[in-house]
Design a protein around this motif. Structure first.
Motif, short mmCIF file in Angstrom:
data_model
loop_
_atom_site.label_atom_id
_atom_site.label_comp_id
_atom_site.label_asym_id
_atom_site.label_seq_id
_atom_site.Cartn_x
_atom_site.Cartn_y
_atom_site.Cartn_z
N THR A 66 0.81 -1.22 0.00
CA THR A 66 0.00 0.00 0.00
C THR A 66 0.84 1.27 0.00
OG1 THR A 66 -0.21 -0.08 2.40
CG2 THR A 66 -1.98 -1.08 1.11
N SER A 67 2.11 1.18 0.36
CA SER A 67 2.96 2.37 0.37
C SER A 67 3.63 2.63 -0.98
CB SER A 67 4.03 2.23 1.46
OG SER A 67 4.86 1.12 1.17
N VAL A 68 3.44 1.75 -1.95
CA VAL A 68 4.08 1.90 -3.26
C VAL A 68 3.23 2.79 -4.15
CG1 VAL A 68 4.71 0.65 -5.37
CG2 VAL A 68 5.22 -0.33 -3.14
N THR A 69 3.92 3.66 -4.91
CA THR A 69 3.24 4.45 -5.95
C THR A 69 4.01 4.31 -7.25
OG1 THR A 69 4.46 6.47 -5.42
CG2 THR A 69 2.33 6.17 -4.33
N VAL A 70 3.28 4.39 -8.34
CA VAL A 70 3.87 4.42 -9.67
C VAL A 70 3.40 5.72 -10.31
CG1 VAL A 70 3.94 3.33 -11.95
CG2 VAL A 70 3.87 1.91 -9.88
N SER A 71 4.35 6.56 -10.71
CA SER A 71 4.01 7.86 -11.31
C SER A 71 4.62 7.97 -12.70
CB SER A 71 4.53 9.01 -10.44
OG SER A 71 3.93 8.99 -9.17
N PHE A 72 3.86 8.57 -13.60
CA PHE A 72 4.34 8.81 -14.96
C PHE A 72 3.52 9.94 -15.55
CE2 PHE A 72 1.18 5.51 -15.00
CZ PHE A 72 0.38 5.77 -16.10
N GLU A 73 3.97 10.43 -16.70
CA GLU A 73 3.31 11.55 -17.36
C GLU A 73 2.81 11.13 -18.73
OE1 GLU A 73 4.90 15.71 -18.90
OE2 GLU A 73 4.99 15.54 -16.71
N VAL A 74 1.61 11.60 -19.07
CA VAL A 74 1.02 11.34 -20.38
C VAL A 74 0.67 12.69 -21.00
CG1 VAL A 74 -0.91 10.29 -21.62
CG2 VAL A 74 0.07 9.13 -19.63
N ASP A 75 1.45 13.10 -21.97
CA ASP A 75 1.21 14.37 -22.67
C ASP A 75 0.94 15.53 -21.71
OD1 ASP A 75 1.55 12.94 -24.98
OD2 ASP A 75 -0.57 12.82 -25.48
N GLY A 76 1.77 15.65 -20.68
CA GLY A 76 1.66 16.74 -19.72
C GLY A 76 0.72 16.47 -18.57
N THR A 77 0.03 15.37 -18.59
CA THR A 77 -0.88 14.99 -17.52
C THR A 77 -0.18 14.01 -16.59
OG1 THR A 77 -2.83 15.35 -18.89
CG2 THR A 77 -3.09 13.87 -17.01
N ALA A 78 -0.12 14.33 -15.30
CA ALA A 78 0.56 13.47 -14.33
C ALA A 78 -0.39 12.40 -13.81
CB ALA A 78 1.07 14.31 -13.17
N VAL A 79 0.07 11.15 -13.82
CA VAL A 79 -0.71 10.02 -13.35
C VAL A 79 0.07 9.36 -12.21
CG1 VAL A 79 -1.74 7.80 -13.96
CG2 VAL A 79 -1.64 9.64 -15.67
N THR A 80 -0.60 9.15 -11.08
CA THR A 80 0.00 8.44 -9.96
C THR A 80 -0.94 7.33 -9.54
OG1 THR A 80 1.09 10.46 -9.21
CG2 THR A 80 0.97 8.64 -7.65
N VAL A 81 -0.42 6.11 -9.53
CA VAL A 81 -1.19 4.94 -9.14
C VAL A 81 -0.67 4.51 -7.77
CG1 VAL A 81 -1.90 2.62 -9.79
CG2 VAL A 81 -1.37 4.29 -11.57
N HIS A 82 -1.56 4.45 -6.79
CA HIS A 82 -1.20 4.14 -5.41
C HIS A 82 -1.55 2.70 -5.07
CE1 HIS A 82 -0.59 8.42 -4.21
NE2 HIS A 82 -1.45 8.62 -5.19
N GLY A 83 -0.73 2.08 -4.26
CA GLY A 83 -0.98 0.72 -3.82
C GLY A 83 -2.23 0.57 -2.98
N ASP A 84 -2.78 1.67 -2.48
CA ASP A 84 -4.00 1.60 -1.67
C ASP A 84 -5.27 1.60 -2.52
OD1 ASP A 84 -4.29 4.24 -2.50
OD2 ASP A 84 -4.20 5.09 -0.48
N GLY A 85 -5.10 1.57 -3.86
CA GLY A 85 -6.26 1.46 -4.74
C GLY A 85 -6.65 2.73 -5.46
N ARG A 86 -5.93 3.81 -5.24
CA ARG A 86 -6.27 5.08 -5.89
C ARG A 86 -5.45 5.31 -7.16
NH1 ARG A 86 -4.53 9.47 -2.60
NH2 ARG A 86 -3.10 7.94 -1.74
N VAL A 87 -6.10 5.92 -8.14
CA VAL A 87 -5.43 6.46 -9.32
C VAL A 87 -5.72 7.95 -9.31
CG1 VAL A 87 -5.30 6.47 -11.84
CG2 VAL A 87 -5.74 4.32 -10.63
N VAL A 88 -4.66 8.76 -9.23
CA VAL A 88 -4.81 10.22 -9.17
C VAL A 88 -4.26 10.78 -10.48
CG1 VAL A 88 -4.19 12.34 -7.94
CG2 VAL A 88 -4.56 10.20 -6.67
N VAL A 89 -5.09 11.54 -11.19
CA VAL A 89 -4.71 12.13 -12.47
C VAL A 89 -4.76 13.64 -12.31
CG1 VAL A 89 -5.21 12.28 -14.93
CG2 VAL A 89 -5.67 10.14 -13.69
N ARG A 90 -3.61 14.29 -12.52
CA ARG A 90 -3.53 15.76 -12.45
C ARG A 90 -3.44 16.26 -13.89
NH1 ARG A 90 -3.04 16.87 -7.30
NH2 ARG A 90 -1.97 15.42 -5.91
N TRP A 91 -4.53 16.89 -14.32
CA TRP A 91 -4.67 17.31 -15.71
C TRP A 91 -3.79 18.51 -16.02
CZ3 TRP A 91 -6.74 13.44 -17.96
CH2 TRP A 91 -7.62 12.62 -17.24
N ALA A 92 -3.21 18.48 -17.19
CA ALA A 92 -2.33 19.58 -17.65
C ALA A 92 -3.15 20.79 -18.04
CB ALA A 92 -1.50 19.11 -18.84
#
Length: 94
Positions: free
Chosen positions: A68-94
């Motif tokens: 649950t403490s692991v996150t995977v973060s990457f960017e898609v055309d200026g949009t930041a995506v973070t996937v959390h081990g606790d079940g959340r996907v957070v998308v920060r729009w550009a």
């Protein structure tokens, strides 16, 4: 899948942030991320593989015993995506 919520909540950071959950319907994180990006980025002409290894992401944050403490973060055309081990996907729009 949970509908992307472009609104804000106390812990999501603001109006340009969507938070969805992949663990509510026992779905792989990569499927949820791909669906959110496809829905929200109309002109996306590439696949998730162009940005991150979906199988590795699923193993890290969505495996049978996810950390649950692991996150995977990457960017898609200026949009930041973070996937959390606790079940959340957070998308920060550009």
């Amino acid at each position: 899948m949970s509908d992307p919520d472009p609104g804000s909540s106390p812990d999501d950071g603001g109006d340009d942030v969507s938070v969805v959950r992949f663990d509510e319907e026992n779905r792989r994180p990569s499927v949820v991320v791909a669906e959110v990006l496809e829905t929200m980025l109309d002109d996306l002409n590439r696949t998730l593989f162009d940005y991150v290894d979906p199988d590795a992401m699923d193993e890290l944050v969505g495996g049978p015993r996810p950390a649950t403490s692991v996150t995977v973060s990457f960017e898609v055309d200026g949009t930041a995506v973070t996937v959390h081990g606790d079940g959340r996907v957070v998308v920060r729009w550009a």
